[in-house]
Design a protein around this motif. Structure first.
Motif, PDB file in Angstrom:
ATOM      1  N   TYR A 181     -10.806   1.935   1.579  1.00 41.26           N
ATOM      2  CA  TYR A 181      -9.525   2.271   0.951  1.00 41.26           C
ATOM      3  C   TYR A 181      -8.469   2.569   2.016  1.00 41.26           C
ATOM      4  O   TYR A 181      -7.327   2.118   1.917  1.00 41.26           O
ATOM      5  CB  TYR A 181      -9.700   3.474   0.022  1.00 41.26           C
ATOM      6  N   GLY A 182      -8.861   3.321   3.026  1.00 44.66           N
ATOM      7  CA  GLY A 182      -7.935   3.603   4.120  1.00 44.66           C
ATOM      8  C   GLY A 182      -7.511   2.338   4.846  1.00 44.66           C
ATOM      9  O   GLY A 182      -6.320   2.160   5.168  1.00 44.66           O
ATOM     10  N   MET A 183      -8.457   1.440   5.095  1.00 42.86           N
ATOM     11  CA  MET A 183      -8.128   0.179   5.764  1.00 42.86           C
ATOM     12  C   MET A 183      -7.176  -0.668   4.921  1.00 42.86           C
ATOM     13  O   MET A 183      -6.256  -1.303   5.450  1.00 42.86           O
ATOM     14  CB  MET A 183      -9.418  -0.595   6.053  1.00 42.86           C
ATOM     15  N   TYR A 187      -3.499  -1.913   6.075  1.00 36.91           N
ATOM     16  CA  TYR A 187      -3.117  -3.325   6.020  1.00 36.91           C
ATOM     17  C   TYR A 187      -1.908  -3.529   5.107  1.00 36.91           C
ATOM     18  O   TYR A 187      -0.983  -4.291   5.434  1.00 36.91           O
ATOM     19  CB  TYR A 187      -4.290  -4.167   5.533  1.00 36.91           C
ATOM     20  N   GLY A 188      -1.897  -2.830   3.975  1.00 37.72           N
ATOM     21  CA  GLY A 188      -0.796  -2.996   3.032  1.00 37.72           C
ATOM     22  C   GLY A 188       0.546  -2.545   3.582  1.00 37.72           C
ATOM     23  O   GLY A 188       1.587  -3.151   3.292  1.00 37.72           O
ATOM     24  N   SER A 212       4.626   7.027   5.016  1.00 40.99           N
ATOM     25  CA  SER A 212       3.669   7.991   4.474  1.00 40.99           C
ATOM     26  C   SER A 212       2.387   7.296   4.027  1.00 40.99           C
ATOM     27  O   SER A 212       1.290   7.844   4.145  1.00 40.99           O
ATOM     28  CB  SER A 212       4.299   8.754   3.301  1.00 40.99           C
ATOM     29  N   GLY A 213       2.501   6.077   3.511  1.00 36.28           N
ATOM     30  CA  GLY A 213       1.322   5.331   3.081  1.00 36.28           C
ATOM     31  C   GLY A 213       0.390   5.037   4.240  1.00 36.28           C
ATOM     32  O   GLY A 213      -0.842   5.093   4.099  1.00 36.28           O
ATOM     33  N   GLY A 217      -3.492   6.235   4.675  1.00 34.45           N
ATOM     34  CA  GLY A 217      -4.552   5.301   5.024  1.00 34.45           C
ATOM     35  C   GLY A 217      -5.328   5.743   6.246  1.00 34.45           C
ATOM     36  O   GLY A 217      -6.559   5.643   6.288  1.00 34.45           O
ATOM     37  N   LEU A 218      -4.615   6.276   7.242  1.00 36.49           N
ATOM     38  CA  LEU A 218      -5.269   6.756   8.456  1.00 36.49           C
ATOM     39  C   LEU A 218      -6.188   7.943   8.151  1.00 36.49           C
ATOM     40  O   LEU A 218      -7.283   8.049   8.709  1.00 36.49           O
ATOM     41  CB  LEU A 218      -4.212   7.149   9.490  1.00 36.49           C
ATOM     42  N   VAL A 219      -5.745   8.816   7.245  1.00 34.83           N
ATOM     43  CA  VAL A 219      -6.562   9.970   6.863  1.00 34.83           C
ATOM     44  C   VAL A 219      -7.854   9.508   6.185  1.00 34.83           C
ATOM     45  O   VAL A 219      -8.948  10.014   6.490  1.00 34.83           O
ATOM     46  CB  VAL A 219      -5.767  10.909   5.925  1.00 34.83           C
ATOM     47  N   PHE A 220      -7.751   8.541   5.282  1.00 38.08           N
ATOM     48  CA  PHE A 220      -8.953   8.025   4.615  1.00 38.08           C
ATOM     49  C   PHE A 220      -9.884   7.333   5.610  1.00 38.08           C
ATOM     50  O   PHE A 220     -11.111   7.463   5.520  1.00 38.08           O
ATOM     51  CB  PHE A 220      -8.568   7.057   3.498  1.00 38.08           C
TER      52      PHE A 220
END
Length: 492
Positions: A181-183, A187-188, A212-213, A217-220
């Motif tokens: 999900y983070g990746m 990417y998105g 912020s997105g 993503g980095l946190v996930f």
């Protein structure tokens, strides 16, 4: 600056050789006509030779000054940072196979799949530390993980082993989902999965552009990777899996995958997201501090030595992450020195645990060590050295590992985190020293089985000497960590 080529097979020869060796071993196990008892011995020897060949190839490549190179269309990077970690991984994996021989024979668990799975897991780890793209990162991580799930449950006739494998699989699938999900978010919001392009995307005209997105993503992604090093709050699988898995598998889990995962975290956080250190530093500080505290306090009440080592590994991964939290070259260098020392301390400790047998039966309780100092003084001395080193008592190697990461944290202004680490070390020293007290001062029980075995004696002797006399000649580890850090930060 790294040279980039679309496809250079020479760069990935160690990985290809390891993959072919694993496939050849698989075929050998299926078609071999020898007795079942000889399969794991033959397979283990072949696997060790394959790993030794790979390690020697990597060292020769590095020593002849082959520069960093990105190949496979940007998916794979070969640099000194990867070489340093790959050699540690290969040493840990080869030693795990070596110390497993007598255990597999004793427990009638001679499965030829064991060295094959270790080889595939090692291949995945080597891909992880050389990943230069989110796709190759995930492929390497899952190759390692799938092999480890099976290894945890390899003793399928044992309820604890199958339970450990199932728990690890279920929680590992959850962590994999978090990572994916983070990746997908990264990417998105950036439109790329390549680390080099990501780094360029984040900095436009000298200014940092962060959405912020992307941060979410980095946190996930960090959450998914933190699971692999059993850092708090993603540690819940560790004690049960360590206790339930066969002891040689636990020894493997405790070292090689942790080194690979730490290397991958460094590669991701310092590489494409290095400019976002102010965004992820607080997260790493929290995880490192919580891991050190939980690892120190949760182990106090443990009576099973494998569960104690599980909480110990949680704490030690917290200490290693202190260097990453600093976000500096000195911090990363401290992490690399720490994982190299961690390798020798834990390999030696688990070799001693594998020698804990009475009446041809493994014993895992700390109380069963009573009187070991009188019954087998050499083994007790080796285990005491490892316990003192894990506690961070000078002049043993474990002290210097903590010294380097704490110094980096202090220079980066993370005084409170360094103080937490020191206090956690003091608390952790209690349960390490309790083992020494039980060995030397409690009433002796029945003697341990003899002989220990030449391979166990050799492993404990070599790791014990390294841990005891590291301070006399630390140059190979220090210079290697220095060169690896420079490569990671783009200096070579």
């Amino acid at each position: 600056m790294q040279e980039e080529t679309a496809f250079n097979i020479v760069t990935v020869i160690p990985e290809i050789f390891l993959a072919l060796s694993a496939l050849a071993l698989l075929m050998l196990g299926v078609f071999q006509k020898d007795s079942v008892a000889e399969r794991p011995r033959t397979g283990g020897l072949i696997a060790q030779l394959a790993m030794a060949t790979c390690a020697l190839t990597l060292l020769l490549t590095a020593s002849y000054g082959r520069g960093p190179e990105v190949t496979m269309n940007g998916l794979f990077t070969a640099d000194v940072f990867a070489v340093f970690l790959k050699v540690l991984i290969l040493v840990a994996s080869g030693t795990a196979i070596l110390v497993s021989r007598s255990y597999l024979t004793l427990h009638n668990n001679n499965r030829f799949e064991f060295p094959v799975l270790v080889l595939f897991a090692t291949l995945g780890m080597m891909m992880m530390v050389s990943a230069n793209d989110l796709m190759s990162l995930y492929m390497g991580l899952e190759l390692q993980s799938l092999s480890l799930y099976v290894l945890a449950a390899i003793n399928r006739d044992n309820l604890r082993s199958t339970e450990a494998g199932l728990k690890y699989f279920v929680l590992g699938a959850l962590a994999s989902g978090l990572l994916l999900y983070g990746m997908s978010l990264v990417y998105g919001f950036t439109g790329t999965t390549n680390f080099d392009v990501l780094a360029a995307h984040l900095t436009v005209d000298g200014s940092l552009e962060v959405s912020s997105g992307l941060i979410v993503g980095l946190v996930f992604m960090f959450a998914g990777l933190a699971f692999k090093v059993s850092a708090v709050p993603f540690h819940m699988w560790t004690p049960d899996v360590y206790e339930g898995a066969p002891t040689p598998v636990t020894a493997f889990f405790a070292v090689a995958p942790k080194i690979a995962a730490i290397g991958l975290i460094l590669r991701v956080m310092v590489g494409p997201f290095g400019d976002l250190v102010s965004q992820w530093q607080q997260l790493v500080v929290f995880v490192a501090g919580a891991s050190m505290v939980l690892g120190a306090f949760a182990a106090i009440g443990q009576t099973n030595i494998k569960r104690l080592m599980a909480y110990s590994s949680i704490g030690h991964m917290g200490y290693a992450l202190v260097g990453l939290a600093a976000g500096t070259e000195q911090g990363v260098r401290g992490v690399l020195i720490y994982v190299a020392i961690y390798l020798f301390m834990n390999v030696g400790t688990f070799a001693a645990i594998l020698c804990m047998r009475r009446n041809e039966r493994m014993v895992e309780s700390i109380d069963d060590l009573a009187g070991l100092g009188k019954r087998q003084p050499a083994m007790a001395l080796a285990l005491a050295v490892f316990m003192f080193s894990l506690a961070g008592i000078p002049p043993l190697a474990g002290f210097f590992g903590k010294l380097y990461v704490f110094m980096a944290a202090i220079e980066a202004g993370l005084i409170i985190l360094a103080v937490i680490g020191v206090l956690a070390s003091v608390v952790g020293a209690f349960y390490y020293l309790r083992i020494v007290k039980v060995m030397y001062f409690d009433e002796a029980l029945d003697s341990f089985d003899r002989p220990i075995g030449p391979e166990m004696t050799a492993v404990m002797a070599v790791t014990g000497v390294v841990v005891m006399f590291f301070f006399l000649y630390p140059a190979p580890v220090l210079s290697g960590a220095e060169a690896a850090t420079a490569a990671l930060f783009g200096g070579g």
